[in-house]
Design a protein around this motif. Structure first.
Motif, PDB file in Angstrom:
ATOM      1  N   PRO A   1      63.211 -84.858  42.048  1.00 50.96           N
ATOM      2  CA  PRO A   1      63.027 -85.967  42.995  1.00 50.96           C
ATOM      3  C   PRO A   1      62.303 -85.544  44.260  1.00 50.96           C
ATOM      4  O   PRO A   1      61.519 -86.312  44.823  1.00 50.96           O
ATOM      5  N   GLY A   2      62.548 -84.299  44.729  1.00 49.85           N
ATOM      6  CA  GLY A   2      61.883 -83.827  45.939  1.00 49.85           C
ATOM      7  C   GLY A   2      60.380 -83.786  45.793  1.00 49.85           C
ATOM      8  O   GLY A   2      59.630 -84.207  46.680  1.00 49.85           O
ATOM      9  N   GLY A   3      59.919 -83.288  44.650  1.00 46.80           N
ATOM     10  CA  GLY A   3      58.482 -83.249  44.390  1.00 46.80           C
ATOM     11  C   GLY A   3      57.887 -84.639  44.271  1.00 46.80           C
ATOM     12  O   GLY A   3      56.766 -84.903  44.736  1.00 46.80           O
ATOM     13  N   PHE A   4      58.647 -85.554  43.674  1.00 46.62           N
ATOM     14  CA  PHE A   4      58.191 -86.935  43.510  1.00 46.62           C
ATOM     15  C   PHE A   4      57.933 -87.597  44.864  1.00 46.62           C
ATOM     16  O   PHE A   4      56.874 -88.196  45.081  1.00 46.62           O
ATOM     17  N   PHE A   5      58.860 -87.468  45.807  1.00 43.49           N
ATOM     18  CA  PHE A   5      58.699 -88.102  47.116  1.00 43.49           C
ATOM     19  C   PHE A   5      57.589 -87.437  47.935  1.00 43.49           C
ATOM     20  O   PHE A   5      56.907 -88.103  48.715  1.00 43.49           O
TER      21      PHE A   5
ATOM     22  N   ILE B   1      49.532 -82.021  53.437  1.00 45.93           N
ATOM     23  CA  ILE B   1      49.483 -80.867  52.542  1.00 45.93           C
ATOM     24  C   ILE B   1      50.234 -81.215  51.259  1.00 45.93           C
ATOM     25  O   ILE B   1      51.395 -81.623  51.298  1.00 45.93           O
ATOM     26  N   TYR B   2      49.579 -81.049  50.123  1.00 49.39           N
ATOM     27  CA  TYR B   2      50.169 -81.411  48.837  1.00 49.39           C
ATOM     28  C   TYR B   2      51.401 -80.560  48.557  1.00 49.39           C
ATOM     29  O   TYR B   2      51.342 -79.331  48.557  1.00 49.39           O
ATOM     30  N   ARG B   3      52.545 -81.211  48.365  1.00 51.60           N
ATOM     31  CA  ARG B   3      53.813 -80.552  48.013  1.00 51.60           C
ATOM     32  C   ARG B   3      54.089 -79.330  48.896  1.00 51.60           C
ATOM     33  O   ARG B   3      54.329 -78.228  48.416  1.00 51.60           O
ATOM     34  N   ILE B   4      54.099 -79.531  50.188  1.00 48.05           N
ATOM     35  CA  ILE B   4      54.243 -78.419  51.124  1.00 48.05           C
ATOM     36  C   ILE B   4      55.553 -77.665  50.903  1.00 48.05           C
ATOM     37  O   ILE B   4      55.587 -76.429  50.976  1.00 48.05           O
ATOM     38  N   PHE B   5      56.625 -78.368  50.648  1.00 43.44           N
ATOM     39  CA  PHE B   5      57.915 -77.708  50.445  1.00 43.44           C
ATOM     40  C   PHE B   5      57.908 -76.928  49.131  1.00 43.44           C
ATOM     41  O   PHE B   5      58.369 -75.778  49.082  1.00 43.44           O
ATOM     42  N   CYS B   6      57.401 -77.525  48.069  1.00 48.39           N
ATOM     43  CA  CYS B   6      57.375 -76.868  46.757  1.00 48.39           C
ATOM     44  C   CYS B   6      56.532 -75.600  46.786  1.00 48.39           C
ATOM     45  O   CYS B   6      56.902 -74.584  46.195  1.00 48.39           O
ATOM     46  N   ARG B   7      55.411 -75.667  47.470  1.00 51.30           N
ATOM     47  CA  ARG B   7      54.456 -74.551  47.442  1.00 51.30           C
ATOM     48  C   ARG B   7      54.900 -73.361  48.292  1.00 51.30           C
ATOM     49  O   ARG B   7      54.696 -72.205  47.914  1.00 51.30           O
ATOM     50  N   PHE B   8      55.540 -73.641  49.441  1.00 57.82           N
ATOM     51  CA  PHE B   8      55.803 -72.563  50.385  1.00 57.82           C
ATOM     52  C   PHE B   8      57.280 -72.242  50.604  1.00 57.82           C
ATOM     53  O   PHE B   8      57.600 -71.144  51.056  1.00 57.82           O
ATOM     54  N   PHE B   9      58.186 -73.172  50.304  1.00 62.24           N
ATOM     55  CA  PHE B   9      59.570 -72.989  50.750  1.00 62.24           C
ATOM     56  C   PHE B   9      60.630 -73.113  49.663  1.00 62.24           C
ATOM     57  O   PHE B   9      61.781 -72.780  49.917  1.00 62.24           O
ATOM     58  N   CYS B  10      60.306 -73.596  48.486  1.00 57.60           N
ATOM     59  CA  CYS B  10      61.340 -73.915  47.493  1.00 57.60           C
ATOM     60  C   CYS B  10      61.737 -72.698  46.646  1.00 57.60           C
ATOM     61  O   CYS B  10      60.978 -72.271  45.762  1.00 57.60           O
ATOM     62  N   PRO B  11      62.941 -72.153  46.846  1.00 57.91           N
ATOM     63  CA  PRO B  11      63.390 -71.010  46.040  1.00 57.91           C
ATOM     64  C   PRO B  11      63.620 -71.364  44.576  1.00 57.91           C
ATOM     65  O   PRO B  11      63.485 -70.507  43.705  1.00 57.91           O
ATOM     66  N   LEU B  12      63.996 -72.630  44.307  1.00 59.19           N
ATOM     67  CA  LEU B  12      64.217 -73.036  42.919  1.00 59.19           C
ATOM     68  C   LEU B  12      62.901 -72.991  42.145  1.00 59.19           C
ATOM     69  O   LEU B  12      62.855 -72.530  41.004  1.00 59.19           O
TER      70      LEU B  12
END
Length: 636
Positions: A105-109, A210-221
C-alpha cells in the motif's frame, strides 16, 4: 464516441494499480476500526502481511513484517524469531521485490502522489548512491538496535518503527487521532510524534517530485526483498539471446536499476513494453530450467507444453466464463472476509455486558435458573475437581446473604463431581459443555473461575482470583448499588502491588481503604505527560486541607512494567514526590482496562469515601482541577 472511448481507456487503471488497490483494501479490511477508533486484535493479527502496513492502523487485519521482525529480535522467544524470519524468507523467495511493485500500500500511495503534475527529479548517480541508504537503516535500526537494547537493558526498541516509519505515522497515529473517540490521545503526543509528523510531511512532498522516494532510499523491507530478486520464483527475466543491450529498459525505469531484475527492481513489468527486442518477460519456471540446461550443453529438455507442442486454440467463450467465475469467487471470498472481520459478534463478554442466558447442563432435571426473572446477585463458580474447602468457604461467607450461587463443573469431571453434590449447601449444580463453552465465553481457561452478575444481570467482573478479595463491592451489589467503571458506580476493586523507591512492598485495594477519598493515577515511566503531572498529585497529598482525608496512588502500566526501570524512575526522576504510593498493574488482569482505560495515558480516577467514582479523566489534569474534584468528592 471514439473520443469518449479513448478517454475512458486513458483513465482506466492498469492491472497492477488494481492489484495494489485490492491489496491495500484487504490489508485494512477492518472497516469498523475507522468507526470506533479501535485497533483490530483478532486472530489474523498474528499473520505477517507481505507489504508494509502498520499494525496500529484501525483497519489493519494483520501485522507488518518489518515491525514483527524488530519485535521478534527484541524478544527472547526463538520460536517467534523463527516464525517471522521464516515468513519473510517465504515471501522473499516467492516474489522478491515484486511485493513492492504489486502488493505494498505504501508504494501504491507514493505512485498516486507522483502523478501530480510538477517538475520531477529524474534518477541519476546521486540517487543510485542514496538507494543504498535503506541497507544502512536495515542493519542499524531494524537489526542492530533491537538486539543491542535487549542485551544491554532488556527493553524492546523497534528502532525503525519508532523513529522513522512514515507509514506507521500516517496509518497508525493519524488513523487513530482522526477518530473523535480517541481525542484523549492528543495529551500523549510529544517531541517524538512531532519529529515523525515532520518526516511524514517531507515524505509526502518528496513523493510528488521523486518517484517512490521512501521505497528507493529508506525502506528496509524493500532492501530485504531486493536481496532475493535473482532467486525469486516470480518476477522479471531477460532472455540474453534476444537482448541487444540497447538500454531502453533501464532508461525507461524510474527506479535506480542498473539492469532489469537487480536488487532495485520492483518487478512492475513496465519495461516489457519498452523492450524493442522482446527480450524481457515474466519468469516461467520450466522455461528457466530449460534455458539453464541448454547453457550446460545437455541434450535433455524439460517438457514444456508451450514449446514442444503446437498451441491449441482457446475457446473464447470458455475463457470468458472461466475468468468471470474466478472473479465472482474472489469477490465472494473478499465479502466473507470483510463480514467475518467487521460484523461477526464474538462469543466473549466484558464487564458491564448484560447476560440473560445461562447455557449449562443441570445435574438435577428439576433444577433450572432464569437470570432475567431473578432479582438477586448471582455468583457462577466454575470448578474442575471438587474441593470441599472451596465449597465450604463460599457457603460460610454467603450463607446469610441474598444471592444465587451456581456451581458449574467441568465437562470432563462431571460424573466424578456428581458424587460430591451436597444439597445442604443450597447451590444450583450444573456442568459445562464439552468445549468449555460457558467458561471460555467469560474469558476463563483455568479453574477455579468466578463470575459475578449484579441485580440487573450485568457482569460486575470475572476472575480466577478468590471472591473474598472484594467483599465490600459484593455487599454493595447485594444492596442494589451499581458496581462498575463509570462515574456514579461503586468502583471495581482489585489488589494492586505496591513497591516504593526503597523496595518496600505492600497491597492497595479500594474496598479495603474506605473512609478516605482515593485518587488513582495510571502512568508509565516513558510517558512525558504522566511524569509532568506527578508533582500535582504530590502537592495535593501534602496539602494541609486534605491531611488524613485523601490517599494518592500512582499505578504503573502492567504491560510496560520493568522493575529496574520503574525503580530507577522513582529514585531519580520522582524521588522528590514521596507522598504518593507507587504500585504496578497486572499485565494479564489489568486494573487500568477494568476501569475503562483505552490505551491513552495518563488516566486519573477519583473515588469518594464510600467507594463511589466521582471523577474520571483520560487526559492530563491540572492542580486546579484536582483540587476542585477532591473538594467535590469530600462533600459527596
Amino acid at each position: 464516441m471514439s473520443k469518449i472511448k479513448s478517454f475512458f481507456i486513458r483513465i482506466m487503471p492498469s492491472k497492477r494499480k488494481l492489484i495494489q488497490l485490492y491489496a491495500a483494501l484487504l490489508y485494512n479490511a477492518h472497516l469498523m476500526g475507522y468507526v470506533t477508533g479501535n485497533i483490530f486484535t483478532g486472530k489474523s493479527k498474528v499473520i505477517c502481511l507481505p507489504g508494509m502496513n502498520c499494525y496500529s492502523c484501525p483497519g489493519a487485519i494483520g501485522a507488518c513484517p518489518l515491525g514483527s521482525l524488530q519485535n521478534a529480535l527484541s524478544s527472547k522467544n526463538y520460536k517467534t524469531i523463527t516464525y517471522v524470519v521464516g515468513i519473510l524468507l517465504l515471501y522473499a523467495i516467492s516474489f522478491g521485490r515484486m511485493i513492492c511493485g504489486w502488493f505494498c500500500p505504501g508504494g501504491f500511495f507514493q505512485e498516486l502522489l507522483y502523478k501530480i503534475k510538477t517538475p520531477k527529479l529524474k534518477k541519476n548517480k546521486i540517487t543510485r548512491v542514496l538507494s543504498y541508504f535503506k541497507y544502512v537503516l536495515l542493519f542499524g535500526l531494524v537489526i542492530y538496535l533491537p538486539i543491542i537494547f535487549t542485551i544491554t537493558s532488556g527493553k524492546t526498541i523497534p528502532g525503525f518503527c519508532k523513529y522513522i516509519c512514515p507509514i506507521g505515522t500516517f496509518e497508525g497515529a493519524l488513523g487513530l487521532l482522526a477518530n473523535n473517540n480517541n481525542a484523549n490521545y492528543f495529551d500523549m503526543l510529544g517531541p517524538l510524534f512531532t519529529w515523525k509528523f515532520i518526516l511524514l510531511v517531507l515524505f509526502i512532498v518528496g513523493s510528488i517530485f521523486i518517484y517512490r522516494i521512501f521505497c528507493r532510499f529508506f525502506c528496509p523491507l524493500g532492501a530485504i526483498y531486493g536481496l532475493f530478486n535473482k532467486l525469486s520464483i516470480l518476477g522479471i527475466k531477460v532472455n540474453e539471446d534476444k537482448c541487444n543491450h540497447c538500454g531502453a529498459c533501464v532508461s525507461k525505469c524510474k527506479m535506480d536499476v542498473k539492469h532489469v531484475g537487480d536488487h532495485e527492481c520492483i518487478m512492475c513489468g513496465e519495461c516489457i513494453d519498452s523492450c524493442h527486442a522482446k527480450a524481457i518477460d515474466w519468469k516461467l519456471i520450466r522455461k528457466e530450467i530449460n534455458a539453464s540446461i541448454k547453457e550446460e550443453g545437455s541434450s535433455e529438455l524439460v517438457e514444456d507444453n508451450n514449446i514442444e507442442k503446437p498451441k491449441k486454440k482457446i475457446n473464447k467463450k470458455f475463457l470468458i466464463n472461466g475468468i468471470s467465475t474466478a472473479v465472482c469467487l474472489i469477490i465472494l471470498l473478499v465479502a466473507i472476509l470483510y463480514s467475518n472481520i467487521n460484523w461477526n459478534k464474538s462469543n466473549t463478554v466484558s464487564i458491564g455486558d448484560k447476560y440473560t442466558t445461562l447455557d449449562v447442563n443441570y445435574y438435577n432435571e428439576a433444577d433450572s435458573f432464569d437470570i432475567v426473572s431473578d432479582d438477586n446477585v448471582t455468583l457462577i463458580f466454575f470448578y474442575d475437581n471438587y474441593n470441599k474447602e472451596q465449597f465450604d468457604e463460599i457457603y460460610n461467607t454467603f450463607k446469610d446473604k441474598s444471592l444465587n450461587i451456581i456451581a458449574v463443573s467441568s465437562y470432563s469431571n462431571r460424573e466424578l463431581n456428581k458424587t460430591y453434590i451436597n444439597d445442604e449447601y443450597g447451590f444450583i449444580y450444573a456442568y459445562d459443555s464439552d468445549k468449555l463453552g460457558l467458561l471460555k465465553s467469560f474469558g476463563g481457561n483455568n479453574y477455579p473461575y468466578y463470575v459475578w452478575l449484579d441485580k440487573n444481570d450485568e457482569i460486575m467482573y470475572f476472575s480466577s482470583l478468590s471472591f473474598v478479595e472484594d467483599l465490600y463491592s459484593i455487599d454493595c451489589a447485594i444492596l442494589g448499588k451499581k458496581i462498575g467503571k463509570e462515574i456514579g458506580n461503586v468502583c471495581i476493586s482489585k489488589n494492586i502491588n505496591l513497591l516504593d523507591k526503597d523496595g518496600n512492598k505492600g497491597i492497595f485495594n479500594v474496598s479495603k481503604s474506605q473512609g478516605k477519598v482515593r485518587i488513582i493515577n495510571f502512568w508509565y515511566t516513558t510517558c512525558g505527560p504522566c511524569i509532568g503531572e506527578i508533582p500535582y498529585f504530590d502537592a495535593v497529598a501534602n496539602d494541609e486541607r486534605y491531611k488524613d482525608k485523601i490517599e494518592v496512588i500512582a499505578i504503573h502500566d502492567g504491560m510496560l512494567y520493568e522493575e529496574s526501570d520503574y525503580l530507577d524512575c522513582l529514585n531519580k526522576t520522582l524521588v522528590k514526590y514521596s507522598s504518593i504510593k507507587y504500585g504496578y498493574d497486572d499485565e494479564d488482569s489489568s486494573y487500568y482496562q477494568a476501569l475503562g482505560g483505552n490505551g491513552s495515558y495518563p488516566m486519573t480516577v477519583i473515588i469518594d469515601a464510600n467507594g463511589v467514582i466521582t471523577y474520571k479523566s483520560l487526559r492530563s489534569v491540572t492542580i486546579e482541577l484536582l483540587e476542585a474534584e477532591i473538594d467535590k468528592a469530600l462533600n459527596n
